[in-house]
Structures are given as structure tokens and as C-alpha cells.
Scaffold this active site. Structure first.
Site, short mmCIF file in Angstrom:
data_model
loop_
_atom_site.label_atom_id
_atom_site.label_comp_id
_atom_site.label_asym_id
_atom_site.label_seq_id
_atom_site.Cartn_x
_atom_site.Cartn_y
_atom_site.Cartn_z
N CYS A 44 3.38 21.39 -6.59
CA CYS A 44 4.39 21.03 -6.95
C CYS A 44 5.22 22.41 -7.75
O CYS A 44 4.59 23.21 -8.19
CB CYS A 44 4.13 20.21 -8.59
SG CYS A 44 5.40 19.94 -9.50
N CYS A 63 2.94 15.95 -12.95
CA CYS A 63 3.96 15.46 -13.55
C CYS A 63 4.70 14.50 -12.99
O CYS A 63 6.00 14.21 -13.15
CB CYS A 63 4.98 16.85 -13.82
SG CYS A 63 5.70 17.28 -12.05
N GLU A 123 -7.29 -10.66 18.71
CA GLU A 123 -8.60 -11.02 18.40
C GLU A 123 -8.70 -11.77 17.10
O GLU A 123 -7.90 -11.91 16.52
CB GLU A 123 -9.74 -9.98 18.35
CG GLU A 123 -9.11 -8.89 17.23
CD GLU A 123 -10.06 -7.52 17.33
OE1 GLU A 123 -10.82 -7.20 18.45
OE2 GLU A 123 -9.89 -6.62 16.31
N SER A 133 -6.57 -7.10 10.19
CA SER A 133 -8.19 -7.65 10.36
C SER A 133 -8.28 -8.50 9.12
O SER A 133 -9.69 -8.91 9.23
CB SER A 133 -8.90 -6.37 10.61
OG SER A 133 -8.61 -5.41 9.38
N HIS A 189 0.92 -1.20 0.01
CA HIS A 189 -0.23 0.08 -0.16
C HIS A 189 0.64 1.20 -0.07
O HIS A 189 0.15 2.33 0.43
CB HIS A 189 -1.04 0.04 1.29
CG HIS A 189 -2.06 -1.14 1.15
ND1 HIS A 189 -2.47 -1.56 2.13
CD2 HIS A 189 -2.22 -1.79 0.10
CE1 HIS A 189 -3.62 -2.60 1.76
NE2 HIS A 189 -3.34 -2.49 0.63
C1 BV8 Z 1 -8.55 -2.14 -5.09
C2 BV8 Z 1 -3.00 2.86 2.50
C3 BV8 Z 1 -8.78 -2.46 -7.57
C4 BV8 Z 1 -3.52 4.53 2.60
C5 BV8 Z 1 -4.71 1.34 2.61
C6 BV8 Z 1 -15.39 -0.27 -3.81
C7 BV8 Z 1 -14.77 0.42 -4.78
C8 BV8 Z 1 -13.51 0.29 -4.93
C9 BV8 Z 1 -12.81 -0.88 -4.27
C10 BV8 Z 1 -13.59 -1.55 -3.28
C11 BV8 Z 1 -14.97 -1.40 -3.24
N1 BV8 Z 1 -15.39 -2.23 -2.22
C12 BV8 Z 1 -14.37 -2.91 -1.74
C13 BV8 Z 1 -13.16 -2.54 -2.58
C14 BV8 Z 1 -11.81 -3.18 -2.23
C15 BV8 Z 1 -11.04 -2.30 -1.29
C16 BV8 Z 1 -11.28 -3.01 0.14
O1 BV8 Z 1 -10.79 -4.03 0.41
N2 BV8 Z 1 -12.25 -2.33 0.86
C17 BV8 Z 1 -12.29 -2.86 2.40
C18 BV8 Z 1 -12.52 -1.61 3.34
C19 BV8 Z 1 -13.73 -3.84 2.21
N3 BV8 Z 1 -9.87 -2.28 -1.64
C20 BV8 Z 1 -9.28 -1.44 -2.58
O2 BV8 Z 1 -9.84 -0.59 -2.87
C21 BV8 Z 1 -8.02 -1.62 -2.88
N4 BV8 Z 1 -7.67 -1.26 -4.31
O3 BV8 Z 1 -9.22 -2.97 -4.99
O4 BV8 Z 1 -8.05 -1.73 -6.57
C22 BV8 Z 1 -10.03 -1.61 -7.84
C23 BV8 Z 1 -9.58 -0.47 -8.57
C24 BV8 Z 1 -10.61 0.44 -9.13
C25 BV8 Z 1 -11.87 -0.11 -8.75
C26 BV8 Z 1 -12.38 -1.05 -8.14
C27 BV8 Z 1 -11.34 -2.04 -7.64
C28 BV8 Z 1 -6.94 -0.69 -2.21
C29 BV8 Z 1 -6.96 -0.97 -0.71
C30 BV8 Z 1 -5.59 -0.08 -0.13
C31 BV8 Z 1 -6.12 1.01 0.60
N5 BV8 Z 1 -5.27 1.69 1.31
N6 BV8 Z 1 -3.81 2.06 3.12
C32 BV8 Z 1 -3.47 4.65 4.20
O5 BV8 Z 1 -2.79 3.84 4.78
O6 BV8 Z 1 -3.61 5.89 4.38
S1 BV8 Z 1 -5.69 0.24 3.51
C33 BV8 Z 1 -5.29 0.30 5.06
O7 BV8 Z 1 -6.15 -0.67 5.86
C34 BV8 Z 1 -4.26 0.18 5.63
O8 BV8 Z 1 -3.09 -0.10 4.53
C35 BV8 Z 1 -4.16 -1.26 6.48
O9 BV8 Z 1 -2.77 -1.77 6.70
C36 BV8 Z 1 -5.17 -1.71 5.96
C37 BV8 Z 1 -5.77 -2.99 6.35
O10 BV8 Z 1 -6.11 -2.74 7.83
P1 BV8 Z 1 -5.08 -3.38 8.90
O11 BV8 Z 1 -3.64 -3.25 8.51
O12 BV8 Z 1 -5.76 -4.94 9.11
O13 BV8 Z 1 -5.78 -2.55 10.14
P2 BV8 Z 1 -6.92 -2.59 10.91
O14 BV8 Z 1 -6.76 -1.38 11.84
O15 BV8 Z 1 -8.04 -3.01 10.23
O16 BV8 Z 1 -6.71 -4.06 12.09
C38 BV8 Z 1 -5.56 -3.79 13.03
C39 BV8 Z 1 -5.50 -5.51 13.52
O17 BV8 Z 1 -4.44 -5.42 14.42
C40 BV8 Z 1 -6.64 -5.61 14.31
O18 BV8 Z 1 -7.15 -6.94 13.74
C41 BV8 Z 1 -6.22 -5.68 15.75
O19 BV8 Z 1 -7.10 -6.68 16.48
C42 BV8 Z 1 -4.72 -6.05 15.69
N7 BV8 Z 1 -4.04 -5.49 16.46
C43 BV8 Z 1 -3.94 -4.36 17.48
N8 BV8 Z 1 -3.06 -4.29 18.34
C44 BV8 Z 1 -2.14 -5.44 18.11
C45 BV8 Z 1 -2.79 -6.15 17.06
N9 BV8 Z 1 -2.25 -7.39 16.49
C46 BV8 Z 1 -1.10 -7.91 17.20
N10 BV8 Z 1 -0.38 -6.97 17.97
C47 BV8 Z 1 -0.99 -5.94 18.74
N11 BV8 Z 1 -0.56 -5.30 19.68
ZN ZN Z 2 4.37 18.64 -10.87
#
Ligand code: BV8
Ligand code: ZN
Length: 255
Positions: A150, A132, A218, A192, A121
Site C-alpha cells: 500500500c 487500511c 457432467e 461443480s 466470491h
Molecule cells: C465460508 C474465489 C464461513 C477465490 C472461491 C473448513 C474451513 C473453512 C471453511 C470450510 C471448511 N470446509 C469446508 C468449508 C467451506 C468452504 C468450502 O465449501 N470448501 C469446499 C472446497 C468443500 N467454503 C468456504 O470456505 C467459504 N466460506 O464457508 O465461510 C466460514 C468462515 C470461517 C470458518 C469457517 C466457515 C468461501 C468459499 C469461497 C472460496 N473462493 N473463489 C478465487 O477464485 O481465487 S471458490 C472457487 O470455487 C471459485 O469461486 C469457483 O467458482 C468455486 C466453485 O467452483 P466452480 O465454479 O463450480 O468450478 P469448478 O472448476 O469446481 O467446476 C466447473 C464445472 O464446470 C465442472 O462441473 C465442469 O464439468 C463444468 N464445465 C466445464 N466446462 C464447461 C462446464 N459447464 C458448462 N459448460 C462448459 N463449457
Molecule cells: Zn494501506
């Protein structure tokens, strides 16, 4: 198997493994004080990541999106790798091959010493002009106006991260699929498992025959494909595994 302790099978599988892959999410950086996305802490809980981390939101309100990213950049600049990141880096002294596939954009795996890291990501420390493609470091960005423009063409500058609705970097995704296919043991750490296509990587590992170990306080949708889910924090479970592995590999001599 869902357990709060580390079962012997984890060590049995690791002691014969050659290639290790680790899929990480925001949870592995939680103990570096970087808020997760879907946890209930953090200043941005009133926004869903999908609302801010997308190109339309950026074009509609670049100032708000940049306020979110510069707040996160500051948190990440102050953050340090935690024992979970360092334990993964330590695995490189024990196994032939250790590949990290991360959804995180905080660069903490590299800063902890991991040398093979695929960023699905993007990386928040990189920025580029949407017109550009001129690249900018954070120093250049954070000292100026928000949203940054830019200096070459006046276009809007954005963080080099993958937003919702955007494609992942093909080379990183392909390399991550290959790592999943070749891994003997595959860790799913602090994620997650709901964001696709990233969350398909652990599934590829499973169906390619890897032994899948999830570590998370979890259960998640990935729990059903994991061979073992250890309910705990990566910052304590991973160092415990590495410590025990080191003594197994050195024939039980306590260090
Ligand atoms: C794509 C960068 C093809 C930015 C991120 C409708 C339209 C378009 C797309 C979609 C749609 N519906 C669904 C989709 C697909 C969509 C998607 O999956 N949506 C989800 C919400 C359902 N995906 C996309 O859009 C992807 N691209 O599909 O392109 C396309 C193209 C055009 C049109 C259609 C399709 C792009 C996805 C990337 C998004 N960017 N991040 C930024 O960070 O600002 S995603 C973001 O979520 C982060 O990268 C993060 O890493 C990621 C996943 O979350 P997690 O890392 O799992 O974090 P989270 O908080 O959820 O969970 C933390 C976990 O840790 C928990 O379980 C917790 O219990 C645990 N934890 C807590 N403490 C601890 C621990 N574990 C261990 N130790 C601890 N101490
Ligand atoms: Zn530029």
C-alpha cells in the site's frame, strides 16, 4: 431427468416464467479460455484452490499467491465473454427479471451485458490494502512489485475475492437467496456445486418451488435436485434455448 438434448418441458416452463435466476460457476467461463478450478487443464493444477485461495497461505507466502492471481488476472483481462454469457444477457430482452448469481470473479457477465449480477466470491479486478482498506485498480498493481504494498500505509494489498474460510459479502448473499426464492426458473450453469455456502443457493431455489435446469457436460451433486440436467456446454446449449425462445415469443416468425 438427465439428457443430452433440450426437452420440451424446458420451453414449457420458460414460456410461462416471469423471474429467471442463473447460478454460474467456472464452467461458464471455460469457453472464454479461463481454466476451471477442478478441471485437469491450467498451469495451477499442481495446487488445489483451497491451498492458495486462503488468507493463511497469503500471509505465509504472499509472493506465490500473488503470482497465481496476477497470472489469472492476465488471462481474465485477455478473455472475452462467450456465447453462454451473451445468451444470459439476451434473456433480459425476453423476461421481466433476470438475476445472475455468480461464483466467478472474472466480471464476464457484466461485460456480456447482464445488468443484475451478484458476485458471491468477489471480483478479481478489484484489490485492497489489508491494513487500511485503500482500494487499488489492476493497472496500479500489475505494473509494480509483487506482492504489492500500500502506498499509503505500507500494508499488503490483496485481491478483492472471498478466500476459503472467509465469509461471503452478506448483501450479495442475501440478494442471491432472495433471487432463488422468487425465481420461476433457476439455472445452475457450469458449476461443480461443491463450494458452500454458494452451493446452497440452488437448493433454496428448488425448495422454494423453482423449476431447476442444470447445464454441465457432467453430472454434479446438484443433479439430484435439478428437474432437468442437460449434459452439454453452456456456450452452445444456452444460445440454442434463447434462439428457440425468441421465436416462440415472436410467434414463431423465424428471425
Ligand atoms: C465460508 C474465489 C464461513 C477465490 C472461491 C473448513 C474451513 C473453512 C471453511 C470450510 C471448511 N470446509 C469446508 C468449508 C467451506 C468452504 C468450502 O465449501 N470448501 C469446499 C472446497 C468443500 N467454503 C468456504 O470456505 C467459504 N466460506 O464457508 O465461510 C466460514 C468462515 C470461517 C470458518 C469457517 C466457515 C468461501 C468459499 C469461497 C472460496 N473462493 N473463489 C478465487 O477464485 O481465487 S471458490 C472457487 O470455487 C471459485 O469461486 C469457483 O467458482 C468455486 C466453485 O467452483 P466452480 O465454479 O463450480 O468450478 P469448478 O472448476 O469446481 O467446476 C466447473 C464445472 O464446470 C465442472 O462441473 C465442469 O464439468 C463444468 N464445465 C466445464 N466446462 C464447461 C462446464 N459447464 C458448462 N459448460 C462448459 N463449457
Ligand atoms: Zn494501506
Amino acid at each position: 431427468m438427465i439428457t443430452e438434448t433440450i426437452p420440451q418441458i424446458v420451453y414449457d416452463k420458460l414460456s410461462t416464467a416471469r423471474v429467471i435466476a442463473a447460478f454460474t460457476g467456472a464452467g461458464i467461463s471455460a469457453e472464454s479460455n479461463i481454466p476451471t478450478f477442478r478441471g485437469d487443464e491450467g498451469i495451477w493444477t499442481k495446487f488445489k484452490p483451497e491451498e492458495l485461495a486462503n488468507f493463511d497461505a497469503f500471509m505465509k507466502n504472499p509472493k506465490l499467491v500473488w503470482e497465481w492471481y496476477s497470472a489469472r488476472k492476465k488471462i481474465i483481462h485477455e478473455a472475452q465473454p462467450n456465447p453462454g454469457h451473451r445468451a444470459l444477457a439476451e434473456l433480459e430482452n425476453i423476461f421481466d427479471e433476470v438475476i445472475i448469481v455468480t461464483q466467478n470473479i472474472d466480471n464476464l457477465h457484466r461485460r456480456a451485458g447482464s445488468t443484475c449480477v451478484h458476485e458471491l466470491h468477489g471480483n478479481i479486478e478489484r484489490n485492497y490494502c489489508i491494513k487500511c482498506s485503500k482500494t487499488y485498480t489492476d493497472d496500479a498493481i500489475l505494473s509494480g512489485e509483487i506482492p504489492p504494498k500500500c502506498e499509503k500505509c505500507g500494508g499488503l494489498v490483496r485481491p478483492d475475492v472471498v478466500w476459503f474460510g472467509e465469509f461471503l459479502p452478506q448483501d450479495e448473499f442475501t440478494a442471491s437467496e432472495e433471487a432463488a426464492q422468487r425465481s420461476d426458473v433457476f439455472f445452475s450453469l457450469g458449476t461443480s456445486g461443491i463450494v458452500y455456502p454458494a452451493a446452497s443457493i440452488p437448493q433454496i431455489a428448488k425448495y422454494s418451488g423453482a423449476f431447476v435446469i442444470e447445464i454441465n457436460p457432467e453430472t454434479t451433486p446438484l443433479t439430484e435436485i435439478a428437474d432437468v440436467t442437460i449434459l452439454g456446454k453452456t456456450g452452445s446449449v444456452l444460445p440454442e434455448i434463447v434462439h428457440r425462445l425468441r421465436s416462440i415469443k415472436t410467434g414463431g416468425k423465424q428471425d
